[in-house]
Design a protein around this motif. Structure first.
Motif, PDB file in Angstrom:
ATOM      1  N   ASN A  98      -6.553   0.243  11.126  1.00  0.00           N
ATOM      2  CA  ASN A  98      -5.869  -0.224   9.740  1.00  0.00           C
ATOM      3  C   ASN A  98      -5.127   1.512   9.641  1.00  0.00           C
ATOM      4  O   ASN A  98      -5.425   2.216   8.822  1.00  0.00           O
ATOM      5  CB  ASN A  98      -7.163  -0.013   8.833  1.00  0.00           C
ATOM      6  CG  ASN A  98      -6.927  -0.558   7.641  1.00  0.00           C
ATOM      7  OD1 ASN A  98      -5.758  -0.636   7.193  1.00  0.00           O
ATOM      8  ND2 ASN A  98      -7.759  -0.636   6.573  1.00  0.00           N
ATOM      9  N   GLU A 124      -9.162   3.218   6.872  1.00  0.00           N
ATOM     10  CA  GLU A 124      -7.774   3.703   6.985  1.00  0.00           C
ATOM     11  C   GLU A 124      -7.367   4.864   7.887  1.00  0.00           C
ATOM     12  O   GLU A 124      -8.292   5.792   7.723  1.00  0.00           O
ATOM     13  CB  GLU A 124      -7.335   3.832   5.311  1.00  0.00           C
ATOM     14  CG  GLU A 124      -6.968   2.603   4.761  1.00  0.00           C
ATOM     15  CD  GLU A 124      -6.234   3.001   3.268  1.00  0.00           C
ATOM     16  OE1 GLU A 124      -4.899   3.040   3.375  1.00  0.00           O
ATOM     17  OE2 GLU A 124      -7.137   3.013   2.371  1.00  0.00           O
ATOM     18  N   ARG A 156       0.692  -1.117   0.141  1.00  0.00           N
ATOM     19  CA  ARG A 156       0.003  -0.100  -0.013  1.00  0.00           C
ATOM     20  C   ARG A 156       0.914   1.300  -0.111  1.00  0.00           C
ATOM     21  O   ARG A 156       0.643   2.269  -0.623  1.00  0.00           O
ATOM     22  CB  ARG A 156      -0.992  -0.048   1.453  1.00  0.00           C
ATOM     23  CG  ARG A 156      -1.959   0.892   1.077  1.00  0.00           C
ATOM     24  CD  ARG A 156      -3.333   0.486   2.013  1.00  0.00           C
ATOM     25  NE  ARG A 156      -2.954  -0.289   3.368  1.00  0.00           N
ATOM     26  CZ  ARG A 156      -3.709   0.086   4.358  1.00  0.00           C
ATOM     27  NH1 ARG A 156      -4.511   0.895   4.377  1.00  0.00           N
ATOM     28  NH2 ARG A 156      -3.352  -0.790   5.629  1.00  0.00           N
TER      29      ARG A 156
END
Ligand SMILES: *[C@@H]1O[C@H](CO)[C@@H](O)[C@H](O)[C@H]1NC(C)=O
Ligand SMILES: *[C@@H]1O[C@H](CO)[C@@H](O)[C@H](O)[C@H]1NC(C)=O
Ligand SMILES: *[C@@H]1O[C@H](CO)[C@@H](O)[C@H](O)[C@H]1NC(C)=O
Ligand SMILES: [Zn+2]
Length: 490
Positions: free
Chosen positions: A365, A287, A192
């Motif tokens: 996260n 996130e 990511r």
């Protein structure tokens, strides 16, 4: 406790340069006691495992030593193991041989502790351990040492107070009471970060937002935190001081009036709380992106002053400067954002360890985090710099920050620093992508490091460098979290 079991075979200590993957597939992973200094520490008496790991070349010859257990747990059990590490500082800062310094410290510690309670009472905070602060401490036991590190067994209350007695360039890092999971950053989390790096390009809106950080405001904020501002009652921001609590409340109020939602999160009785501020993302996502600093500080031995103008008033002020720009320009993040000012850093990353562990337990996260610790000191004759960690951190995050610096703060010369062990390490140890920004591409050079003279009004305290590095931290937040600007702003 592992080391005091007389029936067990002799304990073996293995300290190897930090590498999250080296021992991950080995039986040694069951005996991991965390990363301390730049070392991964393993303690075991499982000789079969050690032989297997040795045969597999998991650790170099000489890294494994028997622990000297004499004096450990002499009837009182529950002693705390503490790793001591010498800081990476410029040789010019070091007056005497630090090896002798540690000897003198160990020789004098029992009498120092007998004279003063391990943790001073200051009218506001009394350590929660009841009357243990007044019980004469048992002498520390030296279990192992190298020229730049040592392992001690001490009373728990002594462990918390060590930073006030340690020679200036030594730092303490407490070992957990039992082995902890070895948690490398998962591949998916690294991918990511790589994807963000691959898509990185200059954004003129980001450039305008990061340029909005105001130097006069940085100056005013840090002067309040150090007590240089006559209206501030802060004399010290040591984790057990009265001033650190004033700072906590003040920071919470500032961040809240700038539109963040904050809480003071206590983590261990006696310590000032972490100041945790959040902005909810506009997208439906879990996130989260986090930037941080530590707002506690450490002064000279024997002095009540710990103004911490650079360490880490500069990083804390950078967070405020970023929050001020967010408010002025009406930034609305797409992902969740947290701004954290940690306490207990100087005693061994206590505040961030509790917080990172809590985030791990809650399955947070966390896309990445960036800790700012010491941003303002500028050695004479050197260019403005940005130092990135040479070992403790996630290389992909470090690379992203380096590239963002090249784009938004080209005035900074970027390089690696061996100065280590700030709060990003707590997140890295929990398997979260993390890095640190620091003032120098080399060892610590600030002559006021861990000194009661660490004020902002002094030679070579460089607010322009402070702003340049804060711009990098802010640009990381903007690029990783994504953002929109509210209609009403210009
Ligand atoms: C990041 O910086 C390095 C070194 O300057 C450069 O080679 C690389 O192309 C940059 N990556 C991106 C995605 O900008
Ligand atoms: C920041 O932005 C505000 C609002 O646009 C503006 O009034 C202010 O002058 C800017 N400050 C700096 C330092 O650029
Ligand atoms: C974190 O968020 C990303 C993007 O929304 C998602 O793909 C991923 O599954 C999430 N991971 C966790 C552990 O929740
Ligand atoms: Zn610091």
């Amino acid at each position: 406790m592992l080391l005091v079991n007389a029936a067990a075979p002799i304990a073996l200590l293995l300290a190897v340069p930090h590498d999250p993957h080296a021992a991950a597939d080995s039986c040694l992973a069951n005996y991991f006691y965390g990363t301390h200094g730049q070392q991964d520490v393993f303690i075991t008496s499982d000789e079969l495992c050690v032989a297997a790991a040795s045969a597999a070349g998991v650790f170099p010859e000489g890294a494994l030593v028997p622990l000297d257990e004499s004096g450990v747990g002499a009837g009182d059990g529950g002693r705390q193991l503490v790793w001591l590490q010498h800081d990476a500082v410029e040789p010019a800062l070091e007056p005497a041989s630090f090896v002798d310094e540690l000897d003198a410290f160990l020789a004098h510690l029992p009498s120092v502790l007998a004279r003063s309670p391990a943790v001073p009472e200051n009218g506001q905070i009394v350590l929660g351990a009841g009357d243990s602060a007044h019980t004469p401490a048992a002498p520390p036991a030296l279990l192992h040492r190298t020229p730049s590190s040592a392992l001690l067994a001490v009373d728990p209350s002594t462990a918390l107070a060590l930073d006030q007695h340690l020679p200036r360039f030594w730092r303490a890092s407490p070992l957990p009471p039992s082995p902890v999971p070895l948690l490398p950053v998962p591949r998916s989390a690294i991918e990511r970060v790589r994807a963000i790096l691959a898509g990185l390009k200059f954004d003129p809106v980001v450039a305008s937002l990061v340029a909005n950080i105001s130097v006069p405001q940085l100056r005013a904020d840090v002067r309040y935190l150090t007590g240089e501002d006559a209206r501030s009652e802060i004399v010290s921001r040591h984790s057990f001081s009265k001033g650190v609590l004033i700072a906590a409340e003040w920071l919470k109020e500032r961040f809240e009036e700038l539109g963040a939602r904050c809480e003071l999160k206590p983590f261990l009785s006696g310590f000032a709380p972490n100041v945790i501020c959040s902005y909810d993302g506009s997208e439906d996502t879990t996130e989260t992106v986090l930037i941080s600093a530590h707002y506690d500080s450490r002064g000279s031995f024997g002095s009540v002053r710990a103004p911490g103008g650079d360490d880490d008033g500069s990083g804390t002020t950078a967070l405020l400067g970023i929050a001020r720009a967010i408010a002025r320009r009406g930034v609305r993040f797409r992902k969740h954002v947290r701004l954290c000012a940690f306490a207990g850093e100087e005693q061994g990353l206590y505040g961030s360890r509790y917080y990172a562990q809590e985030m791990r337990e809650q399955g947070a996260n966390l896309t990445l985090m960036v800790q700012a610790d010491m941003l303002a000191y500028h050695a004479p004759g050197e260019p403005a710099q940005l130092g990135l960690p040479d070992r403790i951190g996630t290389p992909e995050v470090t690379q992203l920050v380096a590239n963002l610096s090249a784009i938004y703060s080209p005035e900074l010369t970027v390089g690696f620093t061996p100065a280590c062990c700030s709060d990003h390490q707590s997140f890295h140890n929990q398997g979260f992508p993390a890095t640190q920004v620091f003032e120098r591409a080399g060892p610590i050079a600030d002559p006021m490091y861990h000194n009661s003279g660490d004020l902002s009004e002094r030679d070579n305290y460089d607010f322009e460098q402070l702003k340049s590095i804060a711009k990098v931290q802010f640009a990381t937040l903007l690029h990783v979290a994504g953002f929109d600007l509210e209609e009403s702003s210009d």
